[in-house]
Design a protein around this motif. Structure first.
Motif, PDB file in Angstrom:
ATOM      1  N   ASN A 123     -13.233  25.956 -77.478  1.00  0.00           N
ATOM      2  CA  ASN A 123     -12.099  25.200 -76.921  1.00  0.00           C
ATOM      3  C   ASN A 123     -10.770  25.939 -77.162  1.00  0.00           C
ATOM      4  O   ASN A 123     -10.705  26.900 -77.908  1.00  0.00           O
ATOM      5  N   LYS A 124      -9.733  25.450 -76.502  1.00  0.00           N
ATOM      6  CA  LYS A 124      -8.366  26.015 -76.523  1.00  0.00           C
ATOM      7  C   LYS A 124      -8.326  27.359 -75.783  1.00  0.00           C
ATOM      8  O   LYS A 124      -7.610  28.291 -76.172  1.00  0.00           O
ATOM      9  N   ASP A 126      -6.939  28.046 -73.259  1.00  0.00           N
ATOM     10  CA  ASP A 126      -5.589  28.329 -72.720  1.00  0.00           C
ATOM     11  C   ASP A 126      -4.766  29.198 -73.665  1.00  0.00           C
ATOM     12  O   ASP A 126      -3.766  29.794 -73.259  1.00  0.00           O
ATOM     13  N   LEU A 127      -5.192  29.310 -74.945  1.00  0.00           N
ATOM     14  CA  LEU A 127      -4.400  30.074 -75.926  1.00  0.00           C
ATOM     15  C   LEU A 127      -4.923  31.509 -76.046  1.00  0.00           C
ATOM     16  O   LEU A 127      -5.229  31.988 -77.147  1.00  0.00           O
ATOM     17  N   GLU A 128      -5.013  32.184 -74.922  1.00  0.00           N
ATOM     18  CA  GLU A 128      -5.583  33.541 -74.867  1.00  0.00           C
ATOM     19  C   GLU A 128      -4.865  34.500 -75.827  1.00  0.00           C
ATOM     20  O   GLU A 128      -5.497  35.317 -76.490  1.00  0.00           O
ATOM     21  N   ARG A 131      -6.229  34.417 -79.377  1.00  0.00           N
ATOM     22  CA  ARG A 131      -7.688  34.441 -79.488  1.00  0.00           C
ATOM     23  C   ARG A 131      -8.162  35.253 -80.690  1.00  0.00           C
ATOM     24  O   ARG A 131      -7.702  36.363 -80.913  1.00  0.00           O
ATOM     25  N   GLU A 151     -16.441  28.158 -72.430  1.00  0.00           N
ATOM     26  CA  GLU A 151     -15.102  28.027 -72.994  1.00  0.00           C
ATOM     27  C   GLU A 151     -14.397  26.910 -72.239  1.00  0.00           C
ATOM     28  O   GLU A 151     -14.532  26.792 -71.015  1.00  0.00           O
ATOM     29  N   THR A 152     -13.681  26.083 -72.986  1.00  0.00           N
ATOM     30  CA  THR A 152     -13.055  24.899 -72.402  1.00  0.00           C
ATOM     31  C   THR A 152     -11.577  24.860 -72.797  1.00  0.00           C
ATOM     32  O   THR A 152     -11.163  25.535 -73.740  1.00  0.00           O
ATOM     33  N   SER A 153     -10.835  24.063 -72.095  1.00  0.00           N
ATOM     34  CA  SER A 153      -9.484  23.723 -72.556  1.00  0.00           C
ATOM     35  C   SER A 153      -9.250  22.244 -72.276  1.00  0.00           C
ATOM     36  O   SER A 153      -9.213  21.828 -71.118  1.00  0.00           O
ATOM     37  N   LYS A 155      -6.535  20.972 -72.854  1.00  0.00           N
ATOM     38  CA  LYS A 155      -5.147  20.926 -72.388  1.00  0.00           C
ATOM     39  C   LYS A 155      -5.072  21.091 -70.867  1.00  0.00           C
ATOM     40  O   LYS A 155      -4.428  20.300 -70.182  1.00  0.00           O
ATOM     41  N   THR A 156      -5.745  22.121 -70.340  1.00  0.00           N
ATOM     42  CA  THR A 156      -5.668  22.363 -68.882  1.00  0.00           C
ATOM     43  C   THR A 156      -6.802  21.667 -68.133  1.00  0.00           C
ATOM     44  O   THR A 156      -6.835  21.684 -66.917  1.00  0.00           O
ATOM     45  N   ALA A 158      -9.820  22.781 -68.096  1.00  0.00           N
ATOM     46  CA  ALA A 158     -10.799  23.780 -67.650  1.00  0.00           C
ATOM     47  C   ALA A 158     -12.163  23.535 -68.295  1.00  0.00           C
ATOM     48  O   ALA A 158     -12.263  23.435 -69.528  1.00  0.00           O
TER      49      ALA A 158
END
Ligand SMILES: Nc1nc2c(ncn2[C@@H]2O[C@H](COP(=O)(O)OP(=O)(O)OP(=O)(O)O)[C@@H](O)[C@H]2O)c(=O)[nH]1
Length: 201
Positions: A123-124, A126-128, A131, A151-153, A155-156, A158
């Protein structure tokens, strides 16, 4: 366990993972379509349910969102026991959470339901720029351990619905309903009528 009746499946699902990895946020995103920047840490566990349509069936997930803090670890078996599915969550910006997630996988492999569908969620996503865990490293680990990986987010959003949808597709369908009401009704002829030609169509 997953129980099925008339193309409707009930499935107990548990989320496990380090504190702060985003378990509650994933559930909140899936169930309510929301995200909170300051999601409070879970105490004990929280219950949610959500129904998904998959092909010609519906799957009602009964979701246990467990608390990641170490002091709640001893409660976890209550939630994963009898679960048809688990999502083991780590935070891609934290190697420690990845290590913790692998410990959860080991525990489920030893003590969980052997037919459990297990998803591994980084998860997260979005915080590439922060990483610490590569997708390749996690994918290899997941493949070696019979989990499916995404991989998930939260927040977005995804891949959030997708991971639940993938689980729903993988749940075994062949199981007959297991006494959903908790009562066994046996259609037994009345005393004395056994063998008589009096019965009953
Ligand atoms: N950027 C980003 N932040 C996230 C994401 N998911 C969760 N967070 C944030 O991370 C923090 C922890 O999220 P939670 O959902 O409470 O984590 P948890 O795994 O349920 O934590 P515990 O209840 O303590 O076990 C919160 O501040 C969330 O807003 C995400 O996908 N991206």
């Amino acid at each position: 366990m997953a129980t099925i009746g008339h193309n409707n499946l009930n499935a107990k699902l548990v989320l496990l993972g380090d504190m702060g990895a985003g378990k509650s946020s994933l559930v909140l995103r899936f169930v309510k379509g929301q995200f909170l920047e300051f999601q409070e840490s879970t105490i004990g566990a929280a219950f949610f349910s959500q129904t998904l349509a998959v092909n010609d069936a519906t799957v009602k997930f009964e979701i246990w969102d467990t608390a990641g803090q170490e002091r709640y670890h001893s409660l976890a078996p209550m939630y994963y026991r009898g679960a048809a599915a688990a999502i083991i969550v780590y935070d891609i910006t934290s190697q420690d959470s990845f290590t913790r997630a692998k410990k959860w996988v080991q525990e489920l492999q030893k003590q969980g339901n052997p037919n459990m569908v297990m998803a591994f969620a980084g998860n997260k996503a979005d915080l590439e720029d922060k990483r610490q865990v590569t997708a390749d490293e996690a994918r290899v680990y997941a493949e070696e351990n019979g989990l499916f990986f995404m991989e998930t987010s939260a927040k977005t959003a995804a891949n959030v619905n997708d991971i639940f949808y993938e689980i729903a597709k993988r749940l075994p369908r062949a199981q007959p309903a297991q006494n959903p009401a908790g009562m066994v009704l046996v259609d037994r002829p009345a005393e004395g009528s056994r063998g008589a030609a009096s019965c009953c169509s």
